[in-house]
Design a protein around this motif. Structure first.
Motif, mmCIF file in Angstrom:
data_model
loop_
_atom_site.group_PDB
_atom_site.id
_atom_site.type_symbol
_atom_site.label_atom_id
_atom_site.label_comp_id
_atom_site.label_asym_id
_atom_site.label_seq_id
_atom_site.Cartn_x
_atom_site.Cartn_y
_atom_site.Cartn_z
ATOM 1 N N ASN A 241 82.779 -6.499 -13.680
ATOM 2 C CA ASN A 241 84.078 -6.590 -13.012
ATOM 3 C C ASN A 241 84.265 -5.524 -11.937
ATOM 4 N N HIS A 242 83.138 -4.888 -11.573
ATOM 5 C CA HIS A 242 83.178 -3.852 -10.535
ATOM 6 C C HIS A 242 83.291 -4.532 -9.175
ATOM 7 N N ALA A 243 84.246 -4.094 -8.367
ATOM 8 C CA ALA A 243 84.464 -4.726 -7.058
ATOM 9 C C ALA A 243 83.822 -3.899 -5.950
ATOM 10 N N VAL A 244 83.256 -4.620 -4.968
ATOM 11 C CA VAL A 244 82.633 -3.964 -3.814
ATOM 12 C C VAL A 244 83.274 -4.510 -2.553
ATOM 13 N N ASP A 245 83.893 -3.641 -1.750
ATOM 14 C CA ASP A 245 84.455 -4.115 -0.481
ATOM 15 C C ASP A 245 83.485 -3.783 0.647
ATOM 16 N N PHE A 246 83.862 -4.115 1.904
ATOM 17 C CA PHE A 246 82.905 -3.974 2.997
ATOM 18 C C PHE A 246 82.511 -2.525 3.250
ATOM 19 N N ALA A 247 83.474 -1.616 3.155
ATOM 20 C CA ALA A 247 83.156 -0.193 3.390
ATOM 21 C C ALA A 247 82.128 0.293 2.367
ATOM 22 N N LEU A 277 86.027 2.510 9.166
ATOM 23 C CA LEU A 277 85.838 3.396 10.314
ATOM 24 C C LEU A 277 85.366 4.783 9.864
ATOM 25 N N GLN A 278 85.956 5.287 8.772
ATOM 26 C CA GLN A 278 85.549 6.606 8.262
ATOM 27 C C GLN A 278 84.119 6.559 7.721
ATOM 28 N N THR A 279 83.747 5.431 7.111
ATOM 29 C CA THR A 279 82.370 5.279 6.602
ATOM 30 C C THR A 279 81.389 5.260 7.774
ATOM 31 N N MET A 280 81.760 4.533 8.846
ATOM 32 C CA MET A 280 80.888 4.498 10.026
ATOM 33 C C MET A 280 80.676 5.915 10.565
ATOM 34 N N LYS A 281 81.756 6.680 10.610
ATOM 35 C CA LYS A 281 81.681 8.045 11.163
ATOM 36 C C LYS A 281 80.783 8.927 10.302
ATOM 37 N N SER A 282 80.803 8.688 8.981
ATOM 38 C CA SER A 282 80.086 9.571 8.045
ATOM 39 C C SER A 282 78.577 9.399 8.057
ATOM 40 N N TYR A 283 78.097 8.280 8.612
ATOM 41 C CA TYR A 283 76.642 8.036 8.564
ATOM 42 C C TYR A 283 76.078 7.861 9.964
ATOM 43 N N HIS A 284 75.155 8.750 10.327
ATOM 44 C CA HIS A 284 74.541 8.679 11.660
ATOM 45 C C HIS A 284 73.859 7.335 11.880
ATOM 46 N N ASN A 285 73.289 6.780 10.792
ATOM 47 C CA ASN A 285 72.523 5.531 10.967
ATOM 48 C C ASN A 285 73.388 4.270 10.960
ATOM 49 N N ILE A 286 74.699 4.408 10.764
ATOM 50 C CA ILE A 286 75.570 3.253 10.979
ATOM 51 C C ILE A 286 75.949 3.294 12.465
ATOM 52 N N ILE A 324 88.711 8.106 15.943
ATOM 53 C CA ILE A 324 87.767 8.486 14.879
ATOM 54 C C ILE A 324 86.351 8.623 15.439
ATOM 55 N N MET A 325 85.963 7.712 16.333
ATOM 56 C CA MET A 325 84.610 7.748 16.921
ATOM 57 C C MET A 325 84.716 7.585 18.435
ATOM 58 N N PRO A 326 84.944 8.679 19.184
ATOM 59 C CA PRO A 326 85.135 8.570 20.636
ATOM 60 C C PRO A 326 83.968 7.876 21.338
ATOM 61 N N ASP A 327 82.758 7.944 20.743
ATOM 62 C CA ASP A 327 81.596 7.324 21.407
ATOM 63 C C ASP A 327 81.323 5.910 20.910
ATOM 64 N N CYS A 328 82.290 5.325 20.175
ATOM 65 C CA CYS A 328 82.034 3.982 19.626
ATOM 66 C C CYS A 328 82.221 2.916 20.705
ATOM 67 N N ALA A 329 81.210 2.049 20.877
ATOM 68 C CA ALA A 329 81.299 0.956 21.853
ATOM 69 C C ALA A 329 82.036 -0.216 21.216
ATOM 70 N N ILE A 330 82.817 -0.933 22.017
ATOM 71 C CA ILE A 330 83.538 -2.105 21.517
ATOM 72 C C ILE A 330 83.234 -3.291 22.430
ATOM 73 N N SER A 331 82.922 -4.425 21.812
ATOM 74 C CA SER A 331 82.782 -5.660 22.589
ATOM 75 C C SER A 331 83.780 -6.669 22.054
ATOM 76 N N SER A 332 83.946 -7.763 22.770
ATOM 77 C CA SER A 332 84.980 -8.707 22.363
ATOM 78 C C SER A 332 84.628 -10.153 22.690
ATOM 79 N N ASP A 333 85.459 -11.072 22.192
ATOM 80 C CA ASP A 333 85.404 -12.484 22.568
ATOM 81 C C ASP A 333 86.712 -12.778 23.296
#
Ligand code: SF4
Length: 472
Positions: A241-247, A277-286, A324-333
């Motif tokens: 019954n352990h739940a896993v979310d995307f982060a 977003l915080q998880t992305m910031k915490s890992y260089h390889n994300i 949170i991540m000033p160098d984060c690139a964003i793309s869109s539709d």
């Protein structure tokens, strides 16, 4: 919605074919030929299909004339995508005449949207299979070999193909797609996906982690976690019954190895969380890149599209990402010319693009899709020439934004994962930085190979590529 077709930088070659499996068992001497169209999920599905056919003993060929079975894995996101398939089918007429035993199968979203109607409309087609029914393909092939047309377009609430290890198609051995969920519970008014791919269901996190570990052990250096809306990934272990979310999933994959990059696509502005977003910031390889479709910059149009967020909400998300991540690139539709869109709505879209400073976008004119909310509720009332003109303005603004973003990188040192030779010269490497930008540089250090990381100083750029020199 996952990225589809034309992008500022032309990426996906339509109709990729596949070679390389020598089959044994029931269909040992039989060979399949597959072409994939549309989004990354379809390309990932073709790898699952290849695995299912391999297990049932099929070999494969890249040469359509040698095939005993031709499969088109189709897209239905716009009318043009379906027309492409119908035209491709006409090209098989001659081959089928020469090889009467040849079977032709239509898979994917067009198969699901049209179902057995496709058999009436396209006499060449023998098999029609929806995105949730690929396990039944070997049985459907046997049925069609007896001369009857075979169809399975049942959608599932469980199917994730978690136990099937994909056969990597046309892979460079460096990057791989890993699907983490299927279907979509959003009902964006213009979109066929909920009808062609069914309800949302997440795959168990353990099978995802094992697939990524296996890829890393086989030398792959980057995985892209795929879903129509990855932010709503949610898996509950039926035993613990352990739940896993995307982060949590993102962190579990990032912890496999700091030398394996992690990307994901596609996010939904209403669901992307602070935790992600915080998880992305915490890992260089994300990787510091988010695909965040806006579709329109006008709150009035967003409501008609049933996107469930306003222009202000969206811009607040973009602002938070950059905080949170000033160098984060964003793309869109972006969709130009949705029902009732007026000049002010269009200006609002251009304005959101400028504020968000997208690195690039997937941009299309609205194409009414049968069965969607929009087709049922609204008139497709924006004239084609107006759609075309607005799309041109959106594309030219995006090209300007992409170039401005690349200009800002000149002088910076970026970490590049080498993917292979540059398209223009085999004296140069091509790779990507964390922001998913293409970087090209001379092969000055002969010890470097595809799959290696290299630090490159950016010395110049084009609208679509960063040019640089190796620093270490
Ligand atoms: S319904 Fe909306 S969120 Fe779902 S795939 Fe389509 S565009 Fe994306």
């Amino acid at each position: 919605m996952l990225e589809v077709e034309q992008k500022v930088i032309d990426e996906l070659r339509q109709g990729e074919a596949y070679e390389g499996i020598q089959g044994e068992g029931l269909h040992a001497e039989k060979r399949f030929y597959i072409e994939s169209y549309g989004c990354q999920m379809n390309f990932s599905d073709s790898e699952i299909i290849a695995s299912i056919l391999q297990t049932s003993g099929f070999g494969s060929t890249r040469n359509v004339d040698q095939a005993d079975l031709i499969l088109l894995n189709t897209c239905s996101i716009r009318e043009k995508a379906e027309q492409t398939i119908r035209k491709r089918l006409t090209e098989f007429k001659k081959i089928k005449k020469q090889n009467p035993g040849l079977l032709i199968g239509i898979l994917g979203c067009m198969a699901e949207r049209l179902k057995s109607k496709l058999l009436e409309e396209e006499k060449l087609v023998d098999i029609v299979v929806g995105p949730d029914a690929y396990r039944t393909l070997p049985g459907l092939i046997e049925e069609a070999e007896t001369g009857t047309k075979a169809v399975n377009v049942l959608l599932s609430r469980e199917e994730t193909y978690a136990d099937i290890s994909p056969v990597r198609i046309n892979s460079n051995g460096i990057n791989a797609f890993v699907s983490i969920m299927r279907g979509c519970n959003n009902m964006c008014a213009f979109c066929v996906v909920p009808f062609t791919r069914g309800r949302e269901r997440s795959r168990d996190n353990i099978s995802i982690i094992n697939e990524c570990k296996d890829l890393f052990q086989r030398g792959f250096k980057e995985v892209t976690l795929l879903g129509q809306n990855v932010d709503s990934y949610y898996w509950v272990d039926p035993i613990t019954n352990h739940a896993v979310d995307f982060a949590m999933l993102l962190e579990q994959v990032a912890l496999i190895s700091p030398n394996m990059r992690v990307r994901f696509s596609t996010s939904h502005p209403k669901d992307i969380t602070e935790k992600v977003l915080q998880t992305m910031k915490s890992y260089h390889n994300i990787c510091k890149y988010i695909h965040l479709p806006v579709q329109s910059g006008s709150t009035r149009i967003l409501q008609l599209m049933n996107r469930t967020y306003t222009r202000e909400w969206y811009l607040a998300k973009v602002k938070r990402i950059k905080e949170i991540m000033p160098d984060c690139a964003i793309s869109s539709d972006i969709i130009a010319g949705f029902c009732t869109e007026d000049d002010q709505d269009h200006l609002d879209t251009l304005d959101v693009m400028r504020i968000s400073m997208y690195e690039y976008s997937y941009m299309f004119a609205y194409s009414e899709r049968p069965g969607t909310l929009a087709a049922k509720r609204y008139k497709d009332d924006v004239p084609e020439e107006v759609k075309k003109k607005r799309l041109e303005e959106i594309v030219s603004l995006q090209n300007k934004l992409s170039f401005e973003s690349n200009l800002k990188d000149i002088g910076k040192k970026v970490e590049v994962l080498i993917e292979g030779d540059s398209k223009k010269s085999n004296l140069q490497w091509m790779g990507r930085n964390s922001q998913y930008k293409v970087v090209v540089f001379d092969k000055s250090d002969s010890s470097l190979q595809p799959g290696d990381y290299a630090w490159v100083e950016v010395t110049d750029c084009t609208q679509g590529t960063l040019l640089g020199k190796l620093v270490s």
